[in-house]
Design a protein around this motif. Structure first.
Motif, short mmCIF file in Angstrom:
data_model
loop_
_atom_site.label_atom_id
_atom_site.label_comp_id
_atom_site.label_asym_id
_atom_site.label_seq_id
_atom_site.Cartn_x
_atom_site.Cartn_y
_atom_site.Cartn_z
N GLU A 1 59.14 -11.24 10.80
CA GLU A 1 59.76 -10.45 10.69
C GLU A 1 61.05 -10.72 11.71
OE1 GLU A 1 57.27 -7.63 12.80
OE2 GLU A 1 56.02 -7.41 11.12
N ALA B 1 48.71 -19.70 16.71
CA ALA B 1 49.37 -19.70 15.50
C ALA B 1 50.53 -19.06 15.56
CB ALA B 1 48.45 -18.13 14.83
N HIS C 1 45.30 -10.36 27.90
CA HIS C 1 45.95 -12.34 27.24
C HIS C 1 45.97 -13.05 27.97
CE1 HIS C 1 46.94 -9.84 23.29
NE2 HIS C 1 47.01 -9.51 23.52
N ASP D 1 51.99 -11.42 21.01
CA ASP D 1 52.64 -11.94 20.75
C ASP D 1 54.38 -11.33 20.79
OD1 ASP D 1 51.96 -10.74 18.57
OD2 ASP D 1 50.70 -12.36 17.99
N HIS E 1 47.82 -12.74 10.51
CA HIS E 1 49.03 -11.52 11.20
C HIS E 1 50.16 -12.22 12.02
CE1 HIS E 1 46.41 -11.54 14.49
NE2 HIS E 1 47.70 -11.05 14.86
N CYS F 1 50.55 -6.71 22.40
CA CYS F 1 49.75 -7.28 21.11
C CYS F 1 50.17 -8.98 21.44
CB CYS F 1 50.11 -6.95 19.69
SG CYS F 1 50.71 -5.47 19.23
N TYR G 1 48.03 -5.72 7.72
CA TYR G 1 48.11 -7.04 6.65
C TYR G 1 49.33 -6.89 5.72
CZ TYR G 1 43.75 -9.65 8.67
OH TYR G 1 43.87 -10.20 10.11
N PRO H 1 41.74 -16.48 8.54
CA PRO H 1 42.09 -15.35 8.11
C PRO H 1 42.52 -14.37 9.14
CG PRO H 1 40.19 -15.96 7.01
CD PRO H 1 40.77 -16.78 7.50
N ILE H 2 41.89 -13.83 9.97
CA ILE H 2 42.39 -13.08 11.07
C ILE H 2 43.19 -13.56 12.26
CG2 ILE H 2 41.09 -15.02 13.00
CD1 ILE H 2 39.42 -11.71 13.47
N LYS H 3 44.07 -14.22 11.82
CA LYS H 3 45.48 -14.89 12.14
C LYS H 3 46.49 -15.18 11.36
CE LYS H 3 44.24 -16.70 16.38
NZ LYS H 3 44.46 -16.28 18.18
N ASN I 1 53.15 -12.94 10.23
CA ASN I 1 54.22 -11.42 10.23
C ASN I 1 54.94 -11.85 10.95
OD1 ASN I 1 52.25 -11.37 8.52
ND2 ASN I 1 52.17 -8.95 8.98
N LEU I 2 55.17 -12.21 12.43
CA LEU I 2 55.57 -12.08 13.22
C LEU I 2 56.93 -12.59 13.20
CD1 LEU I 2 56.15 -10.75 15.92
CD2 LEU I 2 55.26 -13.48 16.76
#
Lengths: 130, 393
Positions: free
Chosen positions: A116, A68, B341, A38, A109, A36, B393, A105-107, A112-113
Motif C-alpha cells: 500500500e 516484519a 505497542h 505500523d 498483514h 495498528c 488478508y 502467517p500472523i505477520k 500489505n503495508l
C-alpha cells in the motif's frame, strides 16, 4: 512470544538499506496508523530509462512498526528501485514475503503495508503530474 | 554482555537449589507413598519442604497443596471453588487484569452457565473497593484478585479486599505467583482463603507450585487418582521440584537491592529518554518490575534489537502477540493502543547488577534513537487513529 522469522527477515531488519527521506520527492505516500502499530512513509524520485519509460529512480522509506513491518518495507524498496512504474505497480505483498523466504502467517498483514505504501507514493506522483 | 531482564517470565535456578535437588534425583528417588525406606526418605523431604513453604505465608502445612505450577493452582482455585459451591451460587468476581490462568477457567465457567464479573481498574491498575462491594451478591461464591500484577507490577491491597470478602461470607483467592516471597503475605492475618504461587519465578525449578487452601474451604478436587495432597490433588509428588521450591523460598531474597536497582533503572530511563511513560503504580509495585511505554517505537522491534545486544526483555505490543491484540492489562489501565505497542517490561532478580542496568540503559538509548530515526511518526505528528486499515488478508 517467539515468533518464527526467517534468517532473511532478521538480516534485513538488522540492516535495512533504504531508510531515510528524499527532499523534493516526486511522490510521497503514507499508510497505516499508530493504533495498528505500523505506519509507513514512502518517498520516490521518478526518472526515465533509455527507452524513455518512467522509472523509480530513487526510493526512501520511514517505518514505525514491528520486525516484519521494517523488513518488508525495506525489501519492497529494494525490489522496486530501478523498476518502471508499470513494473512496480505489478508487485504485490506476496512477492515481498516470498523474497524474504516467507513470513509467519500472523505477520502476513504487515507486508500489505509495504504494498500500500509504494502504491500510495506512485499515485501521489501521478496526481501531482496532472 | 548477556543481561536477563525477563525474570517475570521465569528465573535462573539458583546453584543452591540445584544442589538441594540433585540427591532427590540420584539417591532419594522413592515414591513418598511407598512404605519402605526409599519412600520414607521422600516423604520426610516432602513434609519438611511443605513446612518451610507454609511458614513463608503463615499457613499450616496441611493447607499447602502442591501442584504443577501457577496455572494449575489458579485453575484448581477457580474451578474447584465453582464446582464445589454450586449450591450456594454461580457468581464469580475477578478483575480485568488477571493472568490468563484465571481468565481462561473463568471463561470456561461462563460458557457452562456461571456468571463472571470483571472488575475495572484505575489508571495505576488498582481495583475500586466500592465496585467490589457493590458487585458481591448472595449468589457470589468467589472473588479472585491478582496480588502483584505480572505485567505492570501493581500490588493490590489484598488485605482490604479479603476483609470485604470475609464480611460478605465469600471466598477470596489471590494469584500471588509474582508476589510470593517479594511481598509480605500472612494468610491468617490477611484473611486469605486461597493463594496460588509458583517455584520458577523465585529461582526454583519449573513444574512445581502450590495452592494454599485454608482449612474448611469447600473445594472440589480437579485431578483424580490417589489420595495425595490431603486428597485435594492426585499424582505422585514431584519431590525434587518440591525440595527445590522450598530451598528457593529459603534463599536470601535481596529485596532491598532489587528495589534499589529497579528505581535506578526507572529514574535513568525517565531522565535520559524522552517521551516515555511508566505503566503501573510508582510506589505500590513489585520490587522487580519496570514497565515503560516508549512513544513512537514498536515493542517487538525494540525487543529484537535489545536481544541482538544480549538484553532479554518482554513487550505488551500487539505485534508480538498471537492474537494481534495489545495486552489486556495495558488496555484495562486505559493505555491507548499506540502506547501499548511501545511497552517494554524489564523484570529484575537477585542476580541483576548495577553494571547490567547501566549497560541496558546505554543500549536502550541507542536502540530507541535508531528506531525513532527510522519512524515517520514523531512528536507533533498526528496520525488518524483508525483500526484495521491494512489488517485484511
Amino acid at each position: 512470544m517467539a515468533i518464527d522469522y526467517t534468517k532473511k527477515v532478521m538480516r534485513v531488519f538488522r540492516n535495512p538499506k533504504h531508510f531515510g527521506e528524499i527532499k523534493n520527492a516526486d511522490g510521497v505516500g503514507v499508510v497505516g496508523n499508530p493504533a495498528c502499530g505500523d505506519i509507513m512513509k514512502v518517498f520516490i524520485k521518478v526518472g526515465k530509462n533509455k527507452k524513455g519509460e518512467e522509472i523509480i529512480k530513487d526510493i526512501k522509506i520511514k517505518t514505525f512498526g514491528c520486525v516484519a513491518a521494517i523488513a518488508t518495507s525495506d525489501t519492497m524498496a529494494d525490489m522496486i528501485k530501478g523498476k518502471t512504474l508499470k513494473e512496480a505497480m505489478k508487485l504485490t505483498n506476496k512477492d515481498v514475503a516470498k523474497k524474504l523466504g516467507g513470513l509467519p502467517p500472523i505477520k502476513m498483514h504487515c507486508s500489505n503495508l509495504s504494498e500500500e505504501g509504494f502504491r500510495a507514493a506512485i499515485k501521489d506522483y501521478e496526481k501531482k503530474k496532472k | 554482555m548477556k543481561v536477563y531482564l525477563d525474570n517475570g517470565a521465569t528465573t535462573k535456578v539458583s546453584d543452591e537449589v540445584v544442589r538441594a535437588i540433585l540427591p532427590y534425583y540420584k539417591k532419594h528417588y522413592g515414591n513418598a507413598s511407598s512404605l519402605h525406606d526409599f519412600g520414607a526418605k521422600a516423604k520426610e523431604a516432602l513434609e519438611k519442604s511443605r513446612k518451610i513453604i507454609a511458614q513463608e505465608i503463615n499457613a499450616d502445612p496441611e493447607e499447602i497443596v502442591f501442584t504443577s505450577g501457577g496455572s494449575e493452582s489458579d485453575n484448581l482455585a477457580i474451578k474447584g471453588i465453582a464446582y464445589g459451591n454450586k449450591k450456594k451460587g454461580n457468581h464469580i468476581i475477578t478483575t480485568k487484569i488477571e493472568h490468563p490462568a484465571i481468565l481462561g477457567p473463568c471463561k470456561e465457567l461462563f460458557l457452562e452457565g456461571f456468571k463472571v464479573t470483571y472488575l475495572d481498574v484505575d489508571k495505576n491498575g488498582f481495583i475500586k473497593l466500592n465496585q467490589l462491594k457493590k458487585e458481591i451478591s448472595d449468589k457470589t461464591i468467589l472473588v479472585s484478585v491478582i496480588h502483584g500484577n505480572n505485567e505492570i507490577g501493581t500490588v493490590q491491597d489484598i488485605e482490604k479486599i479479603a476483609k470485604i470478602c470475609k464480611k460478605k461470607g465469600v471466598y477470596f483467592h489471590t494469584d500471588a505467583v509474582q508476589s510470593f516471597t517479594k511481598e509480605k503475605i500472612d494468610v491468617k492475618k490477611m484473611n486469605i482463603d486461597l493463594l496460588s504461587a509458583s517455584s520458577h519465578k523465585i529461582h526454583g525449578p519449573k513444574g512445581i507450585g502450590f495452592l494454599y487452601i485454608r482449612k474448611g474451604v469447600n473445594i472440589k478436587k480437579m485431578l483424580y487418582g490417589g489420595r495425595h495432597e490431603n486428597d485435594k490433588r492426585a499424582g505422585t509428588e514431584n519431590i525434587p521440584g518440591i525440595v527445590g521450591f522450598a530451598k528457593a523460598v529459603q534463599l536470601d531474597k535481596k529485596l532491598k537491592q532489587i528495589k534499589k536497582l529497579r528505581d535506578y533503572l526507572i529514574k535513568r530511563i525517565e531522565k535520559e529518554i524522552s517521551d516515555v511513560k511508566l505503566n503501573g503504580d510508582r510506589n505500590k509495585r513489585l520490587v522487580n518490575n519496570v514497565n515503560i511505554s516508549f512513544k513512537y517505537v514498536e515493542g517487538e522491534a525494540l525487543l529484537m534489537h535489545l536481544n541482538d545486544r544480549g538484553i532479554a526483555v518482554s513487550t505488551g505490543s500487539a505485534c508480538s502477540s498471537q492474537s494481534l491484540e495489545p495486552s489486556h492489562v495495558l488496555v484495562a489501565i486505559g493505555l491507548k493502543h499506540e502506547d501499548a505497542h511501545g511497552s517494554i517490561r524489564f523484570t529484575l532478580s537477585r542476580y541483576t547488577t548495577k553494571q547490567e542496568i547501566d549497560y541496558t540503559v546505554r543500549e536502550l538509548k541507542k536502540v530507541v534513537k535508531l528506531l525513532r530515526d527510522m519512524s515517520p511518526w514523531k512528536k507533533g505528528i498526528n496520525y488518524e487513529a483508525k483500526e484495521g486499515d491494512h489488517h485484511g488478508y
